[in-house]
Write an enzyme that holds these catalytic residues in place. Structure first.
Site, mmCIF file in Angstrom:
data_model
loop_
_atom_site.group_PDB
_atom_site.id
_atom_site.type_symbol
_atom_site.label_atom_id
_atom_site.label_comp_id
_atom_site.label_asym_id
_atom_site.label_seq_id
_atom_site.Cartn_x
_atom_site.Cartn_y
_atom_site.Cartn_z
ATOM 1 N N SER A 14 0.832 -1.199 0.000
ATOM 2 C CA SER A 14 0.000 0.000 0.000
ATOM 3 C C SER A 14 0.873 1.259 0.000
ATOM 4 O O SER A 14 1.679 1.444 -0.920
ATOM 5 C CB SER A 14 -0.968 -0.042 1.180
ATOM 6 O OG SER A 14 -1.977 0.929 1.041
ATOM 7 N N ASP A 17 -9.797 -5.290 -4.362
ATOM 8 C CA ASP A 17 -9.310 -4.205 -3.509
ATOM 9 C C ASP A 17 -10.230 -2.989 -3.596
ATOM 10 O O ASP A 17 -10.447 -2.434 -4.673
ATOM 11 C CB ASP A 17 -7.897 -3.820 -3.939
ATOM 12 C CG ASP A 17 -7.173 -2.961 -2.929
ATOM 13 O OD1 ASP A 17 -7.839 -2.274 -2.136
ATOM 14 O OD2 ASP A 17 -5.924 -2.979 -2.923
ATOM 15 N N HIS A 50 -7.534 -5.771 -0.096
ATOM 16 C CA HIS A 50 -6.310 -4.989 0.083
ATOM 17 C C HIS A 50 -5.259 -5.744 0.903
ATOM 18 O O HIS A 50 -4.175 -5.212 1.131
ATOM 19 C CB HIS A 50 -6.659 -3.664 0.768
ATOM 20 C CG HIS A 50 -5.613 -2.610 0.660
ATOM 21 N ND1 HIS A 50 -5.095 -2.179 -0.545
ATOM 22 C CD2 HIS A 50 -4.974 -1.871 1.619
ATOM 23 C CE1 HIS A 50 -4.189 -1.246 -0.329
ATOM 24 N NE2 HIS A 50 -4.094 -1.037 0.974
#
Length: 260
Positions: free
Chosen positions: A98, A213, A241
């Protein structure tokens, strides 16, 4: 073992170093607003397979110091450089999730891939992070009811079902961060982009991204793959995610194969 590395006067980052004698080193950079502990299900397995696992808590997060300043991609990348130099690491696989993926990209471009032989981007917040509307909503929640904000992050994070105890644990990873660093990185994700960086990556790159996601859309993984030379994209069909947990066996196997 765990220890602290000074990255500038009065700012120390916490580093978890498991199996320092491992044949290959993987350096993990966590996502916002978590810590290296999000990779528990890698640190439990990969050292037993002969890998050295190094987890770094960014400034302001996890067990690291919490300065008011320094929440830019350049500064966060420079912090990683200091840790790599202090530990005298070379030929590592740099794994960023991320926002950690965005930091990893900036590290590789800003420091010309110093010490890195492979790059792994996991649901990377690149080339862009949050939209202005999303960022402003998260900022409002962070500054007024941060535990509720973190619960909302958890609720959208995973595609697969998670237990209440797991949700509670995951929330705690996020609320351990300083509130000001949590807010500062929201600004970062809103205001900085990595369009130029993705054209200047010269190490083999594995892109892992959950098809479902809801935080960073899968389309951004396609854009990274199209613009990063010598990259491969592996969609995770049963992940949101968090493929490092949702499909952890596949995730760990891919890391080992790519790093060998």
């Amino acid at each position: 073992m765990g220890y602290f590395v000074e990255v500038e006067p009065d700012v120390n980052l916490y580093v978890e170093d498991v199996n320092p004698e491992g044949r290959k080193t993987l350096v993990f950079i966590h996502g916002w607003p978590l810590s290296h502990e999000q990779f528990e299900y890698q640190f439990n397995i990969l050292p037993s397979m002969g890998y050295r696992c190094v987890g770094i808590d960014w400034r302001g997060f996890g067990k690291s110091d919490r300065p008011w300043h320094g929440y830019t991609y350049n500064r966060l990348a420079d912090d990683i450089r200091t840790v790599i130099d202090t530990l005298e690491l070379d030929g590592v696989t740099l794994v960023g999730h991320s926002t950690g993926g965005a930091i990893a990209i900036r590290y590789v471009t800003r420091h010309n891939g110093h010490g890195v032989s492979q790059l792994v981007l996991v649901d990377a917040a690149a080339p862009v992070g949050f939209t202005e509307d999303t960022a402003n909503s998260l900022l409002e929640q962070t500054l007024n009811d941060r535990p509720k904000m973190m619960q909302g992050v958890t609720d959208t994070f995973f595609f697969q079902s998670i237990s209440k105890p797991f949700s509670d644990w995951f929330n705690q990873l996020g609320v351990r961060a300083a509130s000001w660093s949590t807010a500062a990185v929201i600004h970062l994700l809103r205001d900085e982009t990595l369009y130029e960086d993705m054209h200047n990556i010269h190490v083999p790159t594995l892109i892992i991204h959950g098809v479902h996601d809801k935080v960073i859309p899968f389309e951004q993984a396609l854009e990274l793959h199209q613009n990063i030379r010598n990259s491969q994209l592996v969609p995770f069909e049963f992940s949101g995610h968090g493929p490092f947990w949702e499909e952890r066996e596949k995730f760990n196997q891919l890391l080992m194969e790519f790093s060998s």
